[in-house]
Design an enzyme around this catalytic site. Structure first.
Site, PDB file in Angstrom:
ATOM      1  N   ASP A  69      30.914  -0.403 -20.170  1.00 61.76           N
ATOM      2  CA  ASP A  69      31.729   0.591 -20.886  1.00 61.76           C
ATOM      3  C   ASP A  69      32.188   1.787 -20.052  1.00 61.76           C
ATOM      4  OD1 ASP A  69      29.356   1.898 -20.553  1.00 61.76           O
ATOM      5  OD2 ASP A  69      28.803   1.943 -22.673  1.00 61.76           O
ATOM      6  N   ARG A 122      29.137  14.513  -9.177  1.00 59.83           N
ATOM      7  CA  ARG A 122      28.447  14.380  -7.892  1.00 59.83           C
ATOM      8  C   ARG A 122      29.367  14.869  -6.774  1.00 59.83           C
ATOM      9  NH1 ARG A 122      25.852   8.357  -7.884  1.00 59.83           N
ATOM     10  NH2 ARG A 122      28.004   7.651  -7.579  1.00 59.83           N
ATOM     11  N   LYS A 126      30.506  10.800 -12.789  1.00 66.55           N
ATOM     12  CA  LYS A 126      29.838   9.538 -13.100  1.00 66.55           C
ATOM     13  C   LYS A 126      29.668   9.451 -14.616  1.00 66.55           C
ATOM     14  CE  LYS A 126      25.750   6.787 -11.910  1.00 66.55           C
ATOM     15  NZ  LYS A 126      24.666   6.639 -10.934  1.00 66.55           N
ATOM     16  N   ASP A 163      25.612  -2.089  -2.049  1.00 69.19           N
ATOM     17  CA  ASP A 163      26.591  -1.165  -2.640  1.00 69.19           C
ATOM     18  C   ASP A 163      25.956   0.194  -2.920  1.00 69.19           C
ATOM     19  OD1 ASP A 163      25.232  -2.943  -4.550  1.00 69.19           O
ATOM     20  OD2 ASP A 163      26.142  -1.672  -6.078  1.00 69.19           O
ATOM     21  N   GLY A 204      32.552   1.307 -11.320  1.00 69.08           N
ATOM     22  CA  GLY A 204      32.748   0.863 -12.701  1.00 69.08           C
ATOM     23  C   GLY A 204      32.687   1.999 -13.698  1.00 69.08           C
ATOM     24  N   ASP A 262      23.320   7.028  -5.641  1.00 63.24           N
ATOM     25  CA  ASP A 262      23.143   6.227  -6.853  1.00 63.24           C
ATOM     26  C   ASP A 262      21.707   6.256  -7.359  1.00 63.24           C
ATOM     27  OD1 ASP A 262      25.785   5.738  -6.770  1.00 63.24           O
ATOM     28  OD2 ASP A 262      25.671   3.568  -6.755  1.00 63.24           O
TER      29      ASP A 262
HETATM   30  P1  AMP Z   1      24.292   0.250  -9.753  1.00 64.94           P
HETATM   31  O1  AMP Z   1      23.506  -0.790  -9.030  1.00 64.94           O
HETATM   32  O2  AMP Z   1      23.621   0.836 -10.946  1.00 64.94           O
HETATM   33  O3  AMP Z   1      24.727   1.339  -8.812  1.00 64.94           O
HETATM   34  O4  AMP Z   1      25.618  -0.417 -10.352  1.00 64.94           O
HETATM   35  C1  AMP Z   1      26.114  -1.665  -9.965  1.00 64.94           C
HETATM   36  C2  AMP Z   1      27.544  -1.828 -10.388  1.00 64.94           C
HETATM   37  O5  AMP Z   1      27.657  -1.807 -11.814  1.00 64.94           O
HETATM   38  C3  AMP Z   1      28.507  -0.769  -9.882  1.00 64.94           C
HETATM   39  O6  AMP Z   1      29.701  -1.389  -9.569  1.00 64.94           O
HETATM   40  C4  AMP Z   1      28.664   0.145 -11.078  1.00 64.94           C
HETATM   41  O7  AMP Z   1      29.878   0.841 -11.060  1.00 64.94           O
HETATM   42  C5  AMP Z   1      28.591  -0.833 -12.234  1.00 64.94           C
HETATM   43  N1  AMP Z   1      28.130  -0.220 -13.484  1.00 64.94           N
HETATM   44  C6  AMP Z   1      26.887   0.195 -13.790  1.00 64.94           C
HETATM   45  N2  AMP Z   1      26.839   0.712 -15.037  1.00 64.94           N
HETATM   46  C7  AMP Z   1      28.096   0.622 -15.545  1.00 64.94           C
HETATM   47  C8  AMP Z   1      28.712   0.961 -16.796  1.00 64.94           C
HETATM   48  N3  AMP Z   1      28.029   1.500 -17.795  1.00 64.94           N
HETATM   49  N4  AMP Z   1      30.027   0.715 -16.921  1.00 64.94           N
HETATM   50  C9  AMP Z   1      30.744   0.156 -15.939  1.00 64.94           C
HETATM   51  N5  AMP Z   1      30.231  -0.203 -14.759  1.00 64.94           N
HETATM   52  C10 AMP Z   1      28.922   0.023 -14.554  1.00 64.94           C
HETATM   53 MG    MG Z   2      25.731   1.726  -7.439  1.00 62.67          MG
END
Ligand code: AMP
Ligand code: MG
Length: 536
Positions: free
Chosen positions: A140, A198, A128, A279, A107, A289
């Protein structure tokens, strides 16, 4: 012809060999039958390099003077795409906190390219926080300085601790301001935007495989499995490259092994990932992550740094090995349709628990400097120590370094024995804690001395061996917070100081003794130090 001073050896095999999303426009959507979507990083106003990891740059063949150039932050903020780069975001799903969440995907991560490094290893360069992708959902696509400093420093700290991890090439400010509500409590504010580049041989996650299975897209699942084995596990294939059920089973067995090894490392150094969703588990067994992670200060197995997980504590320190197994179980379910039989997968899952406990036992024996393993005697010694560490509010990292200074033939009186460990004790108002320290800890130390007397290893040699497994310097939660607050005020020196100290986590570095001290009282319950959220 490109006039770029970067001399990358591009090998964009992910985009060249795997199915792409046919839609070229960048808007949030479900993406089917594809491993990735082509997407360009969003332009930023004034990218500025905060810090780079010179050894990562060197292994990628980036000359050190280029790090100081104006071009470097332009490229590693995504503003300037070099000839040969083919940016894309990856499509994956995942179980979040135990529940299937469907499509997630990159995302806010955009892979710039794959390159062959100076060791002949393929590496993916990933930004990232480089803007929206088809996987951004309602968010965002950006990242803030606070979380980027944490990711940059921790990936490098982990690498130098010997823990498998994605690396960080650079930390760049974008010049933009990003709105964040750090604790989701209605106190949103603007924070500086930042991008971390990264680096890893692969950013594939368990969830990359799960999504195809959930969608019953077995053809693409099979293609992704073959791609992964061919490139990241080539030793599993014979010359004919036959993808037999046995090859897949050996692959899964290897993922189980590397994941178990990773868990042992996390437990050894006191690292809590904080969001072990499927994930966020790397197919290569890398730490990936860095979000609301944390480091144990006082040894508290039930601790989680993630406020989102404060109630269930699913991802607390002590649960990590079992959660990894739960995640492996989800991966097994995901790949089973291609293999057509489950016995081999089930066996690997069963073996995981045994293998993990064996490795964990060896790890603690090393932490205690015990040779010639004597499991029957040593396991109770280890178990009772961990129980005492917990009840006595003792700093895990300092304790094991101090333990290496215990002399096996020395007759300590009560006071001098405790004084050895005085710097590891946190302030406590609880009388039980004081009693346990004076009573049980002392008794344990005497038993430990007896155990040491049974082995030939000298005190000096034991200390050398223990200090190789028990780090002196870890990225204590409050240390990053101090670096973040300075960086937010425009002073990046603390990030650089931490990076240089954490390059040698097992060395004494007397000039930096204060960085090895236990958490100061002011940081006990300060946001950012002991409490973190997924907001980043
Ligand atoms: P995480 O568990 O933090 O690794 O993120 C879970 C999901 O949310 C992943 O698909 C990320 O890409 C998405 N994500 C987290 N923060 C953002 C952001 N600010 N904008 C878009 N996608 C995000
Ligand atoms: Mg993640």
């Amino acid at each position: 012809m490109s006039t770029s001073p970067f001399s990358f050896n591009f090998n964009n095999r992910f985009v060249e060999q795997l199915p792409a999303d046919s839609e070229q426009k960048n808007y949030p959507r479900q993406v089917f039958e594809a491993c990735y979507s082509r997407v360009t990083p969003t332009k930023v106003s004034s990218p500025k390099l905060v810090c780079a990891a010179e050894d990562v740059a060197a292994s990628l063949g980036i000359p050190s003077d280029l790090l100081q150039s104006e071009l470097f932050p332009q490229v590693f903020s995504g503003n300037q795409i070099l000839d040969g780069m083919q940016p894309y975001a990856m499509c994956y799903g995942g179980h979040q906190f135990g529940h299937w969440a469907g499509q997630l995907g990159d995302g806010r991560a955009i892979n710039l390219a794959e390159v062959v490094d100076l060791h002949g290893q393929n590496q993916t360069l990933q930004l990232k926080g480089a803007g929206m992708t088809p996987y951004s959902r309602t968010a965002d696509g950006l990242a803030v300085l606070r979380s980027s400093v944490r990711e940059f420093l921790c990936s490098e700290a982990m690498f130098h601790l010997g823990v498998p991890t994605t690396r960080a090439l650079s930390l760049t400010l974008t010049g933009e301001q990003v709105m964040r509500d750090m604790f989701y409590d209605g106190h949103a504010k603007l924070e500086p935007g930042a991008i971390v580049c990264r680096v890893a041989p692969s950013f594939l996650r368990f969830g990359s495989f799960q999504l195809f299975t959930a969608r019953k897209d077995i053809a693409n699942l099979k293609q992704l499995m073959a791609f992964t084995i061919r490139h990241d596990f080539p030793h599993l294939l014979d010359q004919e490259e036959q993808f037999t059920p046995e090859v897949y089973e050996r692959w899964f067995a290897e993922v189980c092994r590397t994941t178990a090894e990773l868990m042992v490392h996390w437990m050894r150094v006191g690292f809590v990932h904080g969001v072990m969703n499927t994930d966020n588990l790397s197919i290569l067994g890398l730490t990936i992550d860095y979000g609301p992670y944390g480091w144990l200060e006082n040894y508290d197995p039930g601790w989680t740094p993630n406020t989102t997980d404060a109630r269930g504590k699913r991802y607390c320190y002590q649960n990590q090995p079992q959660i990894a197994q739960w995640n492996l179980f989800q991966l097994a379910n995901a790949i089973a349709p291609v293999i057509g039989q489950v016995e081999g997968l089930e066996k690997s899952l069963r073996d995981y628990a045994d293998k993990y406990s064996n490795m964990e036992h060896q790890m603690y024996a090393q932490k205690l400097g015990l040779l010639n393993q004597n499991d029957e005697q040593d396991q109770p010694l280890i178990t009772s120590l961990l129980d005492i560490l917990k009840r006595c509010e003792i700093d895990m990292t300092i304790f094991f370094r101090q333990l290496a200074t215990v002399e096996k033939m020395q007759t300590y009186d009560k006071k001098s024995f405790l004084t050895l460990f005085a710097d590891t004790f946190y302030d406590s108002q609880d009388d039980n804690v004081a009693t346990a320290r004076e009573d049980e800890l002392l008794k344990w130390l005497l038993k430990y001395q007896c155990r040491l007397q049974q082995q030939k290893l000298s005190d000096a040699d034991r200390k050398i061996q223990m200090n190789r497994t028990n780090p002196k310097f870890v990225l204590r939660n409050y240390l990053s917070q101090v670096a973040i607050e300075k960086a937010e005020a425009g002073d990046y020196t603390e990030i650089k100081t931490l990076l240089s100290i954490l390059k040698f986590p097992y060395d004494e570095q007397p000039e930096f003794e204060h960085y090895a001290q236990k958490r100061p009282e002011w940081a006990r319950s300060k946001p950012g130090c002991s409490m973190l959220s997924c907001s980043s």
